[in-house]
Design a protein around this motif. Structure first.
Motif, PDB file in Angstrom:
ATOM      1  N   ASN A  35       0.808  -1.217   0.000  1.00  9.44           N
ATOM      2  CA  ASN A  35       0.000   0.000   0.000  1.00  9.44           C
ATOM      3  C   ASN A  35       0.846   1.274   0.000  1.00  9.44           C
ATOM      4  O   ASN A  35       0.290   2.375   0.040  1.00  9.44           O
ATOM      5  N   SER A  74      -4.747  -7.504   5.215  1.00  5.16           N
ATOM      6  CA  SER A  74      -4.766  -6.218   4.536  1.00  5.16           C
ATOM      7  C   SER A  74      -6.042  -5.489   4.921  1.00  5.16           C
ATOM      8  O   SER A  74      -6.502  -5.606   6.052  1.00  5.16           O
ATOM      9  N   GLN A  77      -8.898  -1.873   0.693  1.00  5.67           N
ATOM     10  CA  GLN A  77      -8.273  -1.339  -0.520  1.00  5.67           C
ATOM     11  C   GLN A  77      -7.689  -2.423  -1.421  1.00  5.67           C
ATOM     12  O   GLN A  77      -7.396  -2.166  -2.592  1.00  5.67           O
ATOM     13  N   ASN A  78      -7.512  -3.643  -0.906  1.00  2.00           N
ATOM     14  CA  ASN A  78      -6.914  -4.707  -1.717  1.00  2.00           C
ATOM     15  C   ASN A  78      -7.867  -5.852  -2.011  1.00  2.00           C
ATOM     16  O   ASN A  78      -7.438  -6.923  -2.454  1.00  2.00           O
ATOM     17  N   SER A  96      -9.035  -9.028   7.204  1.00  2.00           N
ATOM     18  CA  SER A  96      -9.161  -7.620   6.834  1.00  2.00           C
ATOM     19  C   SER A  96      -9.344  -6.723   8.049  1.00  2.00           C
ATOM     20  O   SER A  96      -9.979  -7.103   9.042  1.00  2.00           O
ATOM     21  N   HIS A 102     -16.315   3.816   7.624  1.00  2.00           N
ATOM     22  CA  HIS A 102     -16.660   3.455   6.249  1.00  2.00           C
ATOM     23  C   HIS A 102     -17.471   2.154   6.269  1.00  2.00           C
ATOM     24  O   HIS A 102     -16.995   1.104   5.822  1.00  2.00           O
ATOM     25  N   THR A 105     -17.865  -0.702   3.518  1.00  2.00           N
ATOM     26  CA  THR A 105     -16.846  -1.697   3.168  1.00  2.00           C
ATOM     27  C   THR A 105     -17.097  -3.055   3.814  1.00  2.00           C
ATOM     28  O   THR A 105     -16.559  -4.064   3.346  1.00  2.00           O
TER      29      THR A 105
END
Length: 285
Positions: A35, A74, A77-78, A96, A102, A105
């Motif tokens: 990242n 992670s 974003q991945n 994750s 947010h 997600t």
């Protein structure tokens, strides 16, 4: 402690730990280098972003899996890259982070098949410092409702102590062995002065404090930043020592998360070798 026997005979077996109904490798691939988050300087950040094209990320995942590293930690974003890894026949697990700021997600994380979801450590620690940590219990319940394993990520031993003391419904912790975001005032109180940050201060007395807290909970703890965000990577001797010391002080059902940047050396091979060599040291204290 058992090991994953699915590897071919040419690859030494990577030790694993139970993680709910799953078994995950005691060495987990981290994502900060991928990242572009070096915690060293903006110049290193930019170089990491330049290096890690989508194909190089996928190649790294395949390389890790071949070495017995079966889990990637992670964030949202991945998720697309993890989906591509699975579509290409890859079998790595995904753990994750989740930032409740947010909420959109969370279903995305679930949809790709993450096996564990941890409340983001930066958010956790801010809430704790502001005396508002109880607010995160609702987020943990939302994670529980997804059917995934529930985790708390933190850089502070006191957070683990608090969550254990109130008995929240969590399955695992992600524990940074360095408390890297102390304020200027806290550093001055602790050290008597404020060192120049590059951009963060890492203290060698921090890991023993977190190791002690990890041993005080029976839940799996995934230790991260064991290489002090690259500060211990100048020589392989210090990398090796960091792996040895972390495995020596954590529990048999704990694991380590290590980001890898293989632009200049085969860090997958090196780090997997250290994990295999030193895993048996755990649980001795």
């Amino acid at each position: 402690m058992h090991s994953d026997s699915s590897r071919d005979n040419e690859t030494p077996i990577m030790p694993t730990i139970p993680f709910g109904p799953h078994r995950i490798s005691r060495l987990i691939l981290g994502a900060n280098p991928i990242n572009g988050g070096s915690h060293l300087s903006r110049f290193v950040d930019q170089q990491m972003r330049h290096y890690f094209t989508p194909q190089r990320v996928l190649d790294l995942l395949a390389r890790c899996e071949a070495a017995g590293i079966n889990t990637w930690q992670s964030g949202p974003q991945n998720l697309d890259l993890y989906e591509r890894h699975r579509e290409d026949g890859g079998g790595m697990h995904y753990i994750s982070l989740y930032n409740p700021q947010h909420p959109e997600t969370l279903p995305q994380i679930v949809q790709v098949g993450a096996i564990g979801i941890a409340h983001h450590g930066e958010v956790t620690d801010v809430l704790f410092k502001e005396g508002k940590i109880d607010r995160m219990e609702d987020s943990l319940k939302r994670i529980r409702d997804t059917g995934r394993l529930v985790g708390v990520s933190t850089h502070m031993p006191a957070v683990v102590d608090y969550v254990e003391s109130v008995g929240w419904d969590v399955d695992f912790y992600m524990t940074c062995v360095y408390e890297r975001h102390r304020s200027r005032e806290a550093l001055k109180e602790l050290l008597g002065h404020v060192p120049i940050r590059i951009p963060e201060v890492y203290l060698e007395d921090d890991p023993p404090r977190m190791w002690k807290m990890m041993r005080q909970t029976s839940k799996p703890c995934l230790a991260f930043k064991i290489l002090a965000a690259g500060r211990l990577c100048e020589r392989q001797e210090t990398v090796e020592e960091a792996f040895r010391e972390n495995f020596r002080h954590i529990k048999e059902n704990d694991a380590v998360i290590v980001g890898m940047y293989p632009a200049y050396e085969d860090q997958v091979r090196l780090n997997a070798g250290y994990a295999r060599r030193f895993s048996a040291l755990s649980g001795g204290e």
